[in-house]
Design a protein around this motif. Structure first.
Motif, PDB file in Angstrom:
ATOM      1  N   VAL A 112      -8.680  -4.317  -0.603  1.00 61.41           N
ATOM      2  CA  VAL A 112      -7.738  -4.152  -0.339  1.00 61.41           C
ATOM      3  C   VAL A 112      -7.828  -3.719   1.830  1.00 61.41           C
ATOM      4  O   VAL A 112      -8.444  -2.829   1.681  1.00 61.41           O
ATOM      5  CB  VAL A 112      -6.674  -3.230  -0.753  1.00 61.41           C
ATOM      6  CG1 VAL A 112      -5.246  -3.215  -0.054  1.00 61.41           C
ATOM      7  CG2 VAL A 112      -6.241  -3.611  -1.706  1.00 61.41           C
ATOM      8  N   ILE A 113      -7.400  -4.679   1.960  1.00 61.02           N
ATOM      9  CA  ILE A 113      -7.660  -4.865   3.585  1.00 61.02           C
ATOM     10  C   ILE A 113      -6.644  -4.710   4.432  1.00 61.02           C
ATOM     11  O   ILE A 113      -6.522  -5.663   4.435  1.00 61.02           O
ATOM     12  CB  ILE A 113      -9.306  -5.581   3.864  1.00 61.02           C
ATOM     13  CG1 ILE A 113     -10.672  -5.378   3.291  1.00 61.02           C
ATOM     14  CG2 ILE A 113      -9.526  -5.669   5.620  1.00 61.02           C
ATOM     15  CD1 ILE A 113     -11.037  -6.784   3.544  1.00 61.02           C
ATOM     16  N   ALA A 114      -5.840  -3.779   5.119  1.00 57.32           N
ATOM     17  CA  ALA A 114      -5.151  -3.972   6.032  1.00 57.32           C
ATOM     18  C   ALA A 114      -6.116  -4.355   7.485  1.00 57.32           C
ATOM     19  O   ALA A 114      -6.132  -3.948   7.838  1.00 57.32           O
ATOM     20  CB  ALA A 114      -5.226  -2.540   6.565  1.00 57.32           C
ATOM     21  N   VAL A 115      -4.989  -5.004   7.553  1.00 55.68           N
ATOM     22  CA  VAL A 115      -5.209  -5.010   9.643  1.00 55.68           C
ATOM     23  C   VAL A 115      -3.681  -5.493   9.526  1.00 55.68           C
ATOM     24  O   VAL A 115      -2.525  -6.064   9.720  1.00 55.68           O
ATOM     25  CB  VAL A 115      -5.645  -7.247   9.213  1.00 55.68           C
ATOM     26  CG1 VAL A 115      -5.708  -8.030  10.880  1.00 55.68           C
ATOM     27  CG2 VAL A 115      -6.571  -7.922   8.733  1.00 55.68           C
ATOM     28  N   ILE A 145      -1.568  -7.061  -5.328  1.00 54.59           N
ATOM     29  CA  ILE A 145      -2.453  -6.315  -5.334  1.00 54.59           C
ATOM     30  C   ILE A 145      -3.248  -5.931  -6.725  1.00 54.59           C
ATOM     31  O   ILE A 145      -4.567  -5.829  -6.888  1.00 54.59           O
ATOM     32  CB  ILE A 145      -2.789  -5.187  -4.582  1.00 54.59           C
ATOM     33  CG1 ILE A 145      -2.151  -5.083  -3.402  1.00 54.59           C
ATOM     34  CG2 ILE A 145      -3.883  -4.329  -4.713  1.00 54.59           C
ATOM     35  CD1 ILE A 145      -1.894  -3.844  -2.082  1.00 54.59           C
ATOM     36  N   GLY A 146      -2.122  -5.793  -7.644  1.00 53.39           N
ATOM     37  CA  GLY A 146      -2.799  -5.485  -8.586  1.00 53.39           C
ATOM     38  C   GLY A 146      -3.247  -7.103  -9.402  1.00 53.39           C
ATOM     39  O   GLY A 146      -4.598  -7.124 -10.534  1.00 53.39           O
ATOM     40  N   LEU A 147      -2.884  -8.071  -9.162  1.00 53.18           N
ATOM     41  CA  LEU A 147      -3.123 -10.003  -9.831  1.00 53.18           C
ATOM     42  C   LEU A 147      -4.559  -9.170  -8.848  1.00 53.18           C
ATOM     43  O   LEU A 147      -5.461  -9.822  -9.445  1.00 53.18           O
ATOM     44  CB  LEU A 147      -1.537 -10.169  -9.037  1.00 53.18           C
ATOM     45  CG  LEU A 147      -2.932 -11.660  -9.299  1.00 53.18           C
ATOM     46  CD1 LEU A 147      -3.120 -12.016 -10.090  1.00 53.18           C
ATOM     47  CD2 LEU A 147      -1.768 -12.444  -8.400  1.00 53.18           C
ATOM     48  N   MET A 148      -4.661  -9.336  -8.549  1.00 55.00           N
ATOM     49  CA  MET A 148      -6.145  -9.562  -7.400  1.00 55.00           C
ATOM     50  C   MET A 148      -7.596  -8.639  -7.956  1.00 55.00           C
ATOM     51  O   MET A 148      -8.177  -9.160  -7.982  1.00 55.00           O
ATOM     52  CB  MET A 148      -6.007  -9.162  -5.885  1.00 55.00           C
ATOM     53  CG  MET A 148      -7.163  -8.988  -4.914  1.00 55.00           C
ATOM     54  SD  MET A 148      -8.624  -7.683  -4.904  1.00 55.00           S
ATOM     55  CE  MET A 148      -7.525  -6.398  -4.073  1.00 55.00           C
ATOM     56  N   LYS A 149      -7.192  -7.480  -7.839  1.00 52.17           N
ATOM     57  CA  LYS A 149      -7.956  -6.476  -8.587  1.00 52.17           C
ATOM     58  C   LYS A 149      -8.687  -6.725 -10.399  1.00 52.17           C
ATOM     59  O   LYS A 149      -9.657  -7.141 -10.628  1.00 52.17           O
ATOM     60  CB  LYS A 149      -7.217  -5.109  -8.976  1.00 52.17           C
ATOM     61  CG  LYS A 149      -7.310  -4.317  -7.591  1.00 52.17           C
ATOM     62  CD  LYS A 149      -8.590  -4.011  -6.700  1.00 52.17           C
ATOM     63  CE  LYS A 149      -7.602  -2.571  -6.129  1.00 52.17           C
ATOM     64  NZ  LYS A 149      -9.707  -1.791  -5.603  1.00 52.17           N
ATOM     65  N   THR A 150      -7.298  -7.693 -10.827  1.00 45.04           N
ATOM     66  CA  THR A 150      -7.371  -8.187 -12.097  1.00 45.04           C
ATOM     67  C   THR A 150      -8.254 -10.029 -11.759  1.00 45.04           C
ATOM     68  O   THR A 150      -9.459  -9.794 -12.492  1.00 45.04           O
ATOM     69  CB  THR A 150      -6.377  -8.238 -12.617  1.00 45.04           C
ATOM     70  OG1 THR A 150      -5.460  -7.036 -12.740  1.00 45.04           O
ATOM     71  CG2 THR A 150      -6.875  -9.147 -14.413  1.00 45.04           C
ATOM     72  N   LEU A 151      -8.084 -10.736 -10.533  1.00 47.35           N
ATOM     73  CA  LEU A 151      -8.750 -11.750 -10.532  1.00 47.35           C
ATOM     74  C   LEU A 151     -10.532 -10.917 -10.382  1.00 47.35           C
ATOM     75  O   LEU A 151     -11.282 -12.159 -10.845  1.00 47.35           O
ATOM     76  CB  LEU A 151      -7.704 -12.433  -9.542  1.00 47.35           C
ATOM     77  CG  LEU A 151      -6.847 -13.166  -9.138  1.00 47.35           C
ATOM     78  CD1 LEU A 151      -6.066 -13.373  -8.721  1.00 47.35           C
ATOM     79  CD2 LEU A 151      -7.296 -13.726 -10.972  1.00 47.35           C
ATOM     80  N   ALA A 152     -11.038 -10.361  -9.572  1.00 43.55           N
ATOM     81  CA  ALA A 152     -11.446  -9.555  -9.124  1.00 43.55           C
ATOM     82  C   ALA A 152     -12.844  -9.182 -10.237  1.00 43.55           C
ATOM     83  O   ALA A 152     -13.805 -10.224  -9.800  1.00 43.55           O
ATOM     84  CB  ALA A 152     -11.690  -8.754  -7.600  1.00 43.55           C
ATOM     85  N   MET A 153     -12.554  -8.312 -11.637  1.00 43.41           N
ATOM     86  CA  MET A 153     -13.340  -8.763 -12.161  1.00 43.41           C
ATOM     87  C   MET A 153     -13.077  -9.352 -13.241  1.00 43.41           C
ATOM     88  O   MET A 153     -14.128  -9.545 -13.760  1.00 43.41           O
ATOM     89  CB  MET A 153     -12.132  -7.581 -13.555  1.00 43.41           C
ATOM     90  CG  MET A 153     -11.766  -6.264 -12.230  1.00 43.41           C
ATOM     91  SD  MET A 153     -11.077  -5.126 -13.075  1.00 43.41           S
ATOM     92  CE  MET A 153     -12.285  -4.477 -14.695  1.00 43.41           C
ATOM     93  N   ILE A 168       0.379  -1.466   0.198  1.00 42.61           N
ATOM     94  CA  ILE A 168      -0.070   0.135  -0.015  1.00 42.61           C
ATOM     95  C   ILE A 168       0.784   1.103   0.462  1.00 42.61           C
ATOM     96  O   ILE A 168       1.176   2.110  -0.875  1.00 42.61           O
ATOM     97  CB  ILE A 168      -1.164  -0.014   1.378  1.00 42.61           C
ATOM     98  CG1 ILE A 168      -1.791  -1.182   1.335  1.00 42.61           C
ATOM     99  CG2 ILE A 168      -1.387   1.623   1.093  1.00 42.61           C
ATOM    100  CD1 ILE A 168      -2.898  -1.770   2.059  1.00 42.61           C
ATOM    101  N   TYR A 169       1.654   1.059   0.841  1.00 43.71           N
ATOM    102  CA  TYR A 169       2.958   2.202   0.699  1.00 43.71           C
ATOM    103  C   TYR A 169       3.910   2.841   0.565  1.00 43.71           C
ATOM    104  O   TYR A 169       4.862   3.424   0.181  1.00 43.71           O
ATOM    105  CB  TYR A 169       3.307   2.827   2.497  1.00 43.71           C
ATOM    106  CG  TYR A 169       1.762   2.932   3.531  1.00 43.71           C
ATOM    107  CD1 TYR A 169       0.986   3.699   3.570  1.00 43.71           C
ATOM    108  CD2 TYR A 169       1.424   1.474   4.363  1.00 43.71           C
ATOM    109  CE1 TYR A 169      -0.166   3.947   4.097  1.00 43.71           C
ATOM    110  CE2 TYR A 169       0.269   2.349   4.860  1.00 43.71           C
ATOM    111  CZ  TYR A 169      -0.338   3.133   4.473  1.00 43.71           C
ATOM    112  OH  TYR A 169      -1.663   3.192   6.174  1.00 43.71           O
ATOM    113  N   GLY A 170       5.014   1.426   0.323  1.00 40.72           N
ATOM    114  CA  GLY A 170       6.081   0.999  -0.133  1.00 40.72           C
ATOM    115  C   GLY A 170       7.408   0.933   1.235  1.00 40.72           C
ATOM    116  O   GLY A 170       6.021   1.159   2.455  1.00 40.72           O
ATOM    117  N   TYR A 171       8.667   0.708   0.865  1.00 39.93           N
ATOM    118  CA  TYR A 171       8.830   0.656   2.339  1.00 39.93           C
ATOM    119  C   TYR A 171      10.582   0.973   1.935  1.00 39.93           C
ATOM    120  O   TYR A 171      10.863  -0.191   0.967  1.00 39.93           O
ATOM    121  CB  TYR A 171       8.802  -0.381   2.932  1.00 39.93           C
ATOM    122  CG  TYR A 171       8.359  -0.477   4.435  1.00 39.93           C
ATOM    123  CD1 TYR A 171       8.683  -0.174   5.420  1.00 39.93           C
ATOM    124  CD2 TYR A 171       6.628  -0.679   3.719  1.00 39.93           C
ATOM    125  CE1 TYR A 171       7.054  -0.210   6.630  1.00 39.93           C
ATOM    126  CE2 TYR A 171       5.532  -1.172   4.864  1.00 39.93           C
ATOM    127  CZ  TYR A 171       5.581  -0.204   6.178  1.00 39.93           C
ATOM    128  OH  TYR A 171       4.977  -0.811   7.050  1.00 39.93           O
TER     129      TYR A 171
END
Length: 248
Positions: free
Chosen positions: A234-237, A148-156, A131-134
């Motif tokens: 994208v859910i941060a814990v 995250i990019g992979l997940m967004k594409t999978l969802a679509m 989310i932020y980079g480190y």
């Protein structure tokens, strides 16, 4: 419920297995070392970046279970701690291979099983680094952004087939892998381990590290019918990260 968890032999993945099993799910875990997997779980020793090994794993799963309800693509490695100019390409590739390509392969082989039944949930483990980079963690951050990019594409792609995809972004999680990160960052920055630990904790509004069980509980929710219309999220814990690098 039939659940497969990559890197489920220890840490966050093991906690996910426990949490799903407590809900009555059938659990199948993969890891390089599955010797600590409890009786009653299926277990396969496989490298998630090995396409042939992953193909064989999902073929076995289909034979045994006939389908799959939840994929937790959780496998990851910390990668090197160094300034970008000091990162060796070999180390970069090794980090991206497990964290990103491992998630891709898991999704690649889970998708056909879920499509055939018209349902399923994919839970990909990213990171607040996605989310932020480190600073000093370029390979890891890049791979986790890629997740995250992979997940967004999978969802679509998979939504029309009744399949959901979401990403969990853990913050600093108590455990052996985080201890290694703390020690390496302390050495790289000339600080004590405790000072680095305090920096991570102080960078969250809740002033706390995360327990593996906290991440596991979110995975169970995302895999359940209670989250039937939660997808592409994208859910941060992480106890709410206020500053992605409080040590600098």
């Amino acid at each position: 419920m039939r659940v497969i968890i990559t890197a489920g032999g220890s840490g966050i993945g093991f906690a996910m297995g426990q949490a799903f099993a407590a809900q009555g799910a059938q659990v199948w875990v993969t890891d390089l070392d599955v010797s600590a997997v409890p009786e009653g779980w299926h277990a396969t020793a496989v490298d998630v970046s090995d396409e042939a090994g992953m193909a064989a794993l999902f073929a076995d799963l289909e034979t045994e279970w006939g389908g799959l309800d939840v994929l937790c693509a959780n496998a990851g490695v910390a990668g090197p701690t160094a300034l970008v100019e000091d990162v060796e390409l070999e180390d970069w590739k090794a980090c991206v291979s497990v964290n990103l390509e491992g998630a891709f392969l898991a999704a690649k082989f889970a998708a056909p099983l879920m499509k055939r039944q018209g349902s399923g949930a994919m839970v990909l483990t990213s990171s607040t680094a996605g989310i932020y980079g480190y600073p000093n963690r370029a390979p890891y951050a890049a791979a986790k952004w890629g997740v995250i990019g992979l997940m967004k594409t999978l969802a679509m792609e998979l939504g029309p087939f009744g399949i959901r995809a979401n990403a969990i972004c853990p913050g600093a999680v108590e455990g052996a892998r985080m201890e290694g990160v703390l020690e390496r960052e302390a050495a790289a920055k000339g600080m004590t381990r405790d000072a680095v630990y305090a920096g991570y904790a102080s960078g969250t509004s809740m002033r706390s590290f995360v327990e593996a069980a906290d991440v596991a509980n979110m995975a169970v929710f995302l895999g359940s019918d209670a989250a039937r219309l939660v997808s592409g999220q994208v859910i941060a814990v992480d106890g709410h990260t206020e500053n992605p690098d409080p040590k600098v």
